[in-house]
Motif scaffolding. Structure first.
Motif, PDB file in Angstrom:
ATOM      1  N   ASP A 290      76.667  -4.710 -11.577  1.00  0.00           N
ATOM      2  CA  ASP A 290      76.701  -3.562 -10.469  1.00  0.00           C
ATOM      3  C   ASP A 290      76.671  -2.230 -11.469  1.00  0.00           C
ATOM      4  OD1 ASP A 290      77.270  -4.813  -7.852  1.00  0.00           O
ATOM      5  OD2 ASP A 290      79.303  -5.133  -8.931  1.00  0.00           O
ATOM      6  N   ASP A 293      78.978   0.425 -11.152  1.00  0.00           N
ATOM      7  CA  ASP A 293      80.483   0.320 -11.981  1.00  0.00           C
ATOM      8  C   ASP A 293      80.121   0.914 -13.381  1.00  0.00           C
ATOM      9  OD1 ASP A 293      81.558  -0.667  -9.631  1.00  0.00           O
ATOM     10  OD2 ASP A 293      81.221  -2.563 -10.212  1.00  0.00           O
ATOM     11  N   ALA A 316      75.345   2.909  -5.141  1.00  0.00           N
ATOM     12  CA  ALA A 316      75.201   1.449  -5.297  1.00  0.00           C
ATOM     13  C   ALA A 316      73.975   0.691  -5.741  1.00  0.00           C
ATOM     14  CB  ALA A 316      76.032   0.777  -3.941  1.00  0.00           C
ATOM     15  N   GLN A 318      72.617  -3.079  -7.609  1.00  0.00           N
ATOM     16  CA  GLN A 318      72.882  -4.376  -8.295  1.00  0.00           C
ATOM     17  C   GLN A 318      71.670  -5.013  -8.680  1.00  0.00           C
ATOM     18  OE1 GLN A 318      74.260  -8.214  -6.366  1.00  0.00           O
ATOM     19  NE2 GLN A 318      76.245  -7.498  -7.060  1.00  0.00           N
TER      20      GLN A 318
END
Length: 430
Positions: A290, A293, A316, A318
């Motif tokens: 991620d 993060d 967001a 990934q």
């Protein structure tokens, strides 16, 4: 090489000529034989018309230059030409529906037959000596011409190949003399504009890359030696000072200096080892990571250090990569931005069109256009960041680009919204 090339070409030409000669001889033989058969059948048809009329037998008896017989149903010779009587007597010629060859008095002949109206068979034998002589003449000419043509081809090939390979010989001799100390030398490029010239140009391009790589390696070794020598020299200098004048340098001060320089030395060694692994293409542990993060973690870290860190551009996203290496990449970019900023740093994560773009920008002096590729080289510090305390070891951005490449991505730099530097990491989405 010239001899082997000429021999190989000559063998190929010889096989081609031999196959061609045999094919030509076979086709010519079949053509001549077919023509003889057609001529014999046409002549037999003419003689059959004569033999079928009144007194046909007497007309055949008067023929002198042809071997012709009229065979009765019981196989006996009812009539024959004068030459047939001289050579065969009362022996009948072989009767067959298809033309066939036989031998009469040592002479090869073609025998054709035709049925007459009285249940008799008219048989004609035609000499094939002319055909044999024609084919023998052709075979003799081929036997003489083929070796001569082969010699001509061999000589021509020898001259042409020698002329064509002469530049290759010069290139080979020049390359034999190029060593690691003489990578600046280049092979001569012939002015022919052919494949040999293209080969020489390609080889010179390869030598250019090898020369650049060797130069970069020597510069890297020199810079690495200098970077490693600096903390070692600092540690040794303070140790000798403490040994010579223990009243001047306390144990605590010496321990602090040794610890700081040791950490710096450890960081340089670890960075060099990581670069070596990246250069060797060492496998990484890829998993779902991620990016948002990682970016938010760096924003919190910068805020804790007193920077005005903007994380509103983080969305967001990934990717599949090594989480440890990807975290180090973003950490290096964040540290670089903090080192050069005046207080403001922004980190963004934006997925779009199959890629995710990670941006790290600052409000510092920026990177000049002419330096935007050089800053990713190892041990490179711009003039503003020459100090090792402020500029680090000069390996952070090189490591960042190496990690980006290992993750099938790219890393570039341009101008930020505040006139500073903006680093753009582009990674493919899974």
């Amino acid at each position: 090489m010239r001899g082997r090339t000429t021999l190989g070409a000559t063998v190929v030409v010889a096989v081609a000529l031999l196959v061609g000669a045999l094919s030509f001889y076979g086709i010519l033989s079949a053509s001549i034989h077919g023509a003889t058969e057609r001529a014999a059948e046409q002549r037999l048809e003419e003689l059959g018309e004569r033999a079928g009329g009144p007194g046909g037998g007497r007309g055949i008896d008067a023929l002198e230059d042809e071997i012709l017989q009229v065979i009765a149903p019981d196989g006996s010779v009812r009539a024959a030409s004068e030459e047939a009587r001289d050579k065969l007597g009362s022996t009948p010629l072989p009767v067959d529906d298809d033309p066939r060859t036989t031998t009469i008095d040592g002479e090869r002949v073609l025998v054709v037959s035709e049925d007459l109206d009285r249940d008799e068979t008219l048989v004609l034998a035609v000499s094939m000596e002319d055909d044999a002589e024609t084919l023998a003449t052709v075979a003799t000419l081929l036997a003489i011409a083929l070796p001569l043509l082969l010699l001509l081809v061999a000589a021509t090939t020898w001259l042409v190949v020698g002329r064509a390979l002469r530049p290759v010989t010069r290139i080979r001799e020049e390359v034999d003399g190029i060593t690691a100390e003489r990578l600046h030398q280049r092979v001569p490029v012939p002015e022919t504009g052919d494949e040999i010239a293209a080969l020489a140009t390609t080889m010179n391009g390869m030598l250019d890359r090898l020369d650049a790589a060797a130069t970069a390696q020597r510069r890297f070794v020199s810079d690495a030696s200098h970077e490693l020598r600096s903390p070692l020299a600092t540690i040794r200098q303070h140790a000798e000072l403490a040994q010579a004048h223990p009243e001047v340098t306390s144990i605590g001060e010496l321990a602090e200096i040794v610890s700081e320089e040791g950490l710096r030395l450890q960081g340089i060694v670890e960075s060099l080892l990581l670069l070596a692994r990246l250069d060797e293409g060492a496998g990484t542990h890829d998993e779902a990571v991620d990016l948002d993060d990682i970016a938010l973690s760096e924003v919190r870290r910068l805020r804790a250090a007193g920077f005005e860190a903007d994380g509103t551009g983080i969305h967001a996203a990934q990717v599949h990569a090594d989480p440890r290496l990807l975290g180090q990449l973003v950490r290096n970019l964040a540290d670089n931005a903090a080192r050069h900023s005046r207080g403001r740093v922004a980190i963004g994560v934006t997925p779009a069109e199959g890629y995710v773009f990670v941006t790290v920008e600052d409000d510092g002096p920026g990177v000049p256009v002419e330096e935007r590729e050089r800053i990713f080289e190892r041990f490179v510090r711009l003039d503003e960041a020459r100090s090792r305390d402020a500029g680090g070891s000069g390996l952070g951005l090189a490591i960042a680009r190496g990690i980006a490449a290992s993750a099938r991505g790219t890393l570039a730099v341009d101008d930020s919204r505040w006139g500073g530097a903006r680093f753009i990491l582009t990674l493919p989405l899974p």
